[in-house]
Enzyme design. Structure first.
Site, PDB file in Angstrom:
ATOM      1  N   GLY A 178      -7.946  23.307   3.568  1.00 44.16           N
ATOM      2  CA  GLY A 178      -9.365  23.074   3.299  1.00 44.16           C
ATOM      3  C   GLY A 178     -10.103  22.756   4.596  1.00 44.16           C
ATOM      4  O   GLY A 178      -9.614  21.984   5.413  1.00 44.16           O
TER       5      GLY A 178
ATOM      6  N   VAL B 269     -10.065  20.757  22.412  1.00 44.43           N
ATOM      7  CA  VAL B 269      -8.735  21.240  22.842  1.00 44.43           C
ATOM      8  C   VAL B 269      -8.926  22.356  23.873  1.00 44.43           C
ATOM      9  O   VAL B 269      -8.290  22.361  24.932  1.00 44.43           O
ATOM     10  CB  VAL B 269      -7.912  21.751  21.633  1.00 44.43           C
TER      11      VAL B 269
ATOM     12  N   ARG C 207     -11.499  23.163  25.861  1.00 41.86           N
ATOM     13  CA  ARG C 207     -12.055  22.793  27.178  1.00 41.86           C
ATOM     14  C   ARG C 207     -11.091  21.902  27.958  1.00 41.86           C
ATOM     15  O   ARG C 207     -10.977  22.029  29.183  1.00 41.86           O
ATOM     16  CB  ARG C 207     -13.409  22.126  27.000  1.00 41.86           C
TER      17      ARG C 207
ATOM     18  N   ARG D  99      -5.269  29.411   2.873  1.00 40.51           N
ATOM     19  CA  ARG D  99      -4.044  28.762   2.382  1.00 40.51           C
ATOM     20  C   ARG D  99      -3.049  29.900   2.170  1.00 40.51           C
ATOM     21  O   ARG D  99      -3.330  30.822   1.410  1.00 40.51           O
ATOM     22  CB  ARG D  99      -4.298  28.025   1.071  1.00 40.51           C
TER      23      ARG D  99
ATOM     24  N   GLY E 151      -4.948  19.281   7.054  1.00 40.80           N
ATOM     25  CA  GLY E 151      -4.480  18.115   6.304  1.00 40.80           C
ATOM     26  C   GLY E 151      -2.967  18.039   6.213  1.00 40.80           C
ATOM     27  O   GLY E 151      -2.257  18.577   7.069  1.00 40.80           O
ATOM     28  N   ASP E 152      -2.478  17.393   5.151  1.00 36.93           N
ATOM     29  CA  ASP E 152      -1.033  17.145   5.057  1.00 36.93           C
ATOM     30  C   ASP E 152      -0.219  18.426   4.894  1.00 36.93           C
ATOM     31  O   ASP E 152       0.885  18.540   5.437  1.00 36.93           O
ATOM     32  CB  ASP E 152      -0.716  16.121   3.955  1.00 36.93           C
TER      33      ASP E 152
ATOM     34  N   THR F  90      -9.088  16.421   7.429  1.00 36.29           N
ATOM     35  CA  THR F  90      -9.319  16.691   6.004  1.00 36.29           C
ATOM     36  C   THR F  90     -10.307  15.654   5.481  1.00 36.29           C
ATOM     37  O   THR F  90     -10.251  14.479   5.891  1.00 36.29           O
ATOM     38  CB  THR F  90      -8.024  16.624   5.170  1.00 36.29           C
TER      39      THR F  90
ATOM     40  N   ASP G 117     -10.167  14.331   2.776  1.00 38.03           N
ATOM     41  CA  ASP G 117      -9.471  13.431   1.847  1.00 38.03           C
ATOM     42  C   ASP G 117      -8.988  12.132   2.506  1.00 38.03           C
ATOM     43  O   ASP G 117      -8.703  11.157   1.813  1.00 38.03           O
ATOM     44  CB  ASP G 117      -8.258  14.138   1.220  1.00 38.03           C
TER      45      ASP G 117
ATOM     46  N   ASP H 238      -6.133  11.436   3.561  1.00 39.91           N
ATOM     47  CA  ASP H 238      -4.887  11.055   2.884  1.00 39.91           C
ATOM     48  C   ASP H 238      -3.625  11.355   3.710  1.00 39.91           C
ATOM     49  O   ASP H 238      -2.545  11.496   3.151  1.00 39.91           O
ATOM     50  CB  ASP H 238      -4.800  11.774   1.523  1.00 39.91           C
TER      51      ASP H 238
ATOM     52  N   ARG I 239     -30.039   6.336 -17.654  1.00 41.72           N
ATOM     53  CA  ARG I 239     -28.806   7.048 -18.005  1.00 41.72           C
ATOM     54  C   ARG I 239     -27.623   6.510 -17.208  1.00 41.72           C
ATOM     55  O   ARG I 239     -27.786   5.737 -16.263  1.00 41.72           O
ATOM     56  CB  ARG I 239     -28.955   8.528 -17.641  1.00 41.72           C
TER      57      ARG I 239
ATOM     58  N   MET J  48     -14.344  14.776  -4.500  1.00 42.13           N
ATOM     59  CA  MET J  48     -13.064  15.417  -4.158  1.00 42.13           C
ATOM     60  C   MET J  48     -12.040  14.385  -3.693  1.00 42.13           C
ATOM     61  O   MET J  48     -12.293  13.179  -3.745  1.00 42.13           O
ATOM     62  CB  MET J  48     -13.291  16.467  -3.080  1.00 42.13           C
TER      63      MET J  48
ATOM     64  N   ARG K 176      -8.412  15.422  -3.875  1.00 44.60           N
ATOM     65  CA  ARG K 176      -7.130  15.898  -4.410  1.00 44.60           C
ATOM     66  C   ARG K 176      -6.430  14.763  -5.157  1.00 44.60           C
ATOM     67  O   ARG K 176      -7.006  14.256  -6.111  1.00 44.60           O
ATOM     68  CB  ARG K 176      -6.241  16.436  -3.283  1.00 44.60           C
TER      69      ARG K 176
ATOM     70  N   HIS L  76     -29.245   1.377 -15.973  1.00 45.17           N
ATOM     71  CA  HIS L  76     -28.617   2.640 -15.573  1.00 45.17           C
ATOM     72  C   HIS L  76     -27.324   2.318 -14.833  1.00 45.17           C
ATOM     73  O   HIS L  76     -27.161   1.199 -14.331  1.00 45.17           O
ATOM     74  CB  HIS L  76     -29.561   3.493 -14.720  1.00 45.17           C
TER      75      HIS L  76
ATOM     76  N   GLU M  15     -11.530  13.167  -8.266  1.00 48.59           N
ATOM     77  CA  GLU M  15     -11.046  14.322  -9.050  1.00 48.59           C
ATOM     78  C   GLU M  15      -9.595  14.145  -9.491  1.00 48.59           C
ATOM     79  O   GLU M  15      -9.182  14.667 -10.514  1.00 48.59           O
ATOM     80  CB  GLU M  15     -11.208  15.625  -8.267  1.00 48.59           C
TER      81      GLU M  15
HETATM   82  O1  F6P Z   1      -7.952  18.888   0.747  1.00 46.54           O
HETATM   83  C1  F6P Z   1      -9.326  19.069   0.798  1.00 46.54           C
HETATM   84  C2  F6P Z   1      -9.856  19.485  -0.535  1.00 46.54           C
HETATM   85  O2  F6P Z   1     -11.247  19.667  -0.419  1.00 46.54           O
HETATM   86  C3  F6P Z   1      -9.534  18.552  -1.704  1.00 46.54           C
HETATM   87  O3  F6P Z   1     -10.374  17.428  -1.739  1.00 46.54           O
HETATM   88  C4  F6P Z   1      -9.681  19.486  -2.865  1.00 46.54           C
HETATM   89  O4  F6P Z   1      -8.924  19.038  -3.978  1.00 46.54           O
HETATM   90  C5  F6P Z   1      -9.123  20.767  -2.335  1.00 46.54           C
HETATM   91  O5  F6P Z   1      -9.285  20.726  -0.926  1.00 46.54           O
HETATM   92  C6  F6P Z   1      -9.787  22.024  -2.853  1.00 46.54           C
HETATM   93  O6  F6P Z   1      -9.098  23.116  -2.333  1.00 46.54           O
HETATM   94  P1  F6P Z   1      -9.584  24.631  -2.364  1.00 46.54           P
HETATM   95  O7  F6P Z   1     -10.486  24.827  -1.180  1.00 46.54           O
HETATM   96  O8  F6P Z   1      -8.340  25.412  -2.212  1.00 46.54           O
HETATM   97  O9  F6P Z   1     -10.297  24.827  -3.660  1.00 46.54           O
END
Ligand code: F6P
Length: 334
Positions: free
Chosen positions: A25, A37, A39, A86, A116-117, A139, A141, A143, A176, A183, A185, A230, A237
């Site tokens: 992502g 990197v 430069r 990916r 990311g990971d 990333t 995330d 994470d 409301r 997001m 993951r 409200h 997610e």
């Molecule tokens: O890892 C980054 C991320 O944006 C997550 O937060 C999300 O779940 C995932 O990638 C979405 O992936 P894709 O771009 O493959 O839909």
């Protein structure tokens, strides 16, 4: 070809050409990392080969040489100009062999991976096959276990905060409940930080089990009885679907609830100061590690400092959400 106008050293190590790619992502700040990197490497007399479309592009030999000018004016731009993908094939034994072959074809003495990971695990697989690597965590995330910070997190937070503020305006006019799915993951870092920064009444994250009646309905009813009209619910997610939570709230409280999924909005936009600055520092540290003959490293931020760690040790480190932050969020959400 030596494009450096300020070559610091290139004699003491074997790194003459490096490859660089972004994978998985995208995240705001990736372009700044590529620029930094590139430069820094040029300053050390190292040639930089940009690999387009991540590991997928590596398998196909999809490359472009980068010079100081090709990374001009990129730090302020979101996304990644090297593009990303990916790749399922890369993760197979044949895919990894093909990637190693391409590293040889282009005479890469090392590969800098940004992502990311999943991208970091890919870098580890290549390192095991004797392709020297440096991984830079990026990333939204946040994470990645071995680092306190991943490039892109701050920009995504600011985008999300901006959206939640706007949603609060309309939630307040209509009395409301606004449920905002962010997001992350399987991780709740984005949700927790967005929730704290926007004063959300309820924050739902995967790391913290919750009971819908006690932790959502009960809380909204208590707030209503205290005079709130409200409500903002931030849901990661990985914890639940925003739409489903909104429906549950409306059915069980009688308060109108609307869900908004922020989705890919969080991945775009111009990087914040923090992401531009740290992208620059992470990139410099990556090349510094290479010229000091440290390979198979991951660039990390630990206790406010940018440094590098052994990649395989880094891959073993697990991250846990700060339980104290969860308590603090609850304390403020009355
Ligand atoms: O890892 C980054 C991320 O944006 C997550 O937060 C999300 O779940 C995932 O990638 C979405 O992936 P894709 O771009 O493959 O839909």
């Amino acid at each position: 070809m030596n494009q450096a106008n300020n070559v610091e050293t290139s004699q003491e190590n074997n790194i003459k050409t490096i490859g660089i790619l972004t994978s998985g992502g995208d995240a705001p700040g990736m372009n700044g990392v590529i620029r930094s990197v590139t430069r820094t490497a040029i300053n050390y007399g190292i040639k930089v080969i940009g690999i387009r479309r991540g590991y997928y592009g590596l398998l196909r030999g999809d490359v472009v040489e980068l010079d100081a000018r090709s990374v001009s004016d990129k730090s302020r731009v979101g996304g990644t100009f090297l593009m990303t993908a990916r790749s399922q094939t890369f993760a197979t034994a044949e895919g990894l062999q093909q990637a190693c072959k391409m590293a040889q074809v282009f005479d890469l003495n090392a590969l800098v991976t940004i992502g990311g990971d999943g991208t970091m695990r890919g870098a580890g697989d290549l390192a095991k096959l004797n392709v020297p690597v440096i991984h830079i965590p990026a990333t939204i995330d946040n994470d990645v276990g071995c680092t306190d910070y991943t490039i892109g997190f701050d920009s995504a937070l600011n985008t999300a905060i901006n959206c939640v503020d706007k949603l609060r305006d309309t939630a307040s006019s209509h009395e409301r409940c606004s449920v905002i799915e962010v997001m992350g993951r399987k991780a709740g870092y984005l949700a927790l930080h967005v929730g704290i920064a926007t004063g959300a009444e309820i924050i739902l994250i995967p790391e913290q089990p919750f009971d819908r009646d006690r932790d959502i309905i009960g809380k909204i009813l208590l707030s209503r009885n205290r005079g709130k009209q409200h409500y903002i619910v931030v849901v990661a997610e990985g914890a639940a679907g925003g739409e489903e939570i909104a429906q549950y709230i409306e059915t069980n409280t009688g308060t109108e609830a609307r869900a908004t999924v922020l989705g890919y909005l969080q991945r775009g936009g111009s990087p914040t100061y923090q992401d531009r600055y740290l992208a620059s520092m992470f990139g410099i540290q990556a090349v510094k590690a290479l010229v000091e003959n440290r390979v198979n490293r991951v660039i990390v931020m630990q206790q406010g400092k940018v440094t590098d760690l052994d990649l395989f040790e880094g891959l073993e480190i697990k991250k846990t959400i700060d339980a104290d932050n969860v308590k603090k969020a609850n304390m403020l959400s009355i």
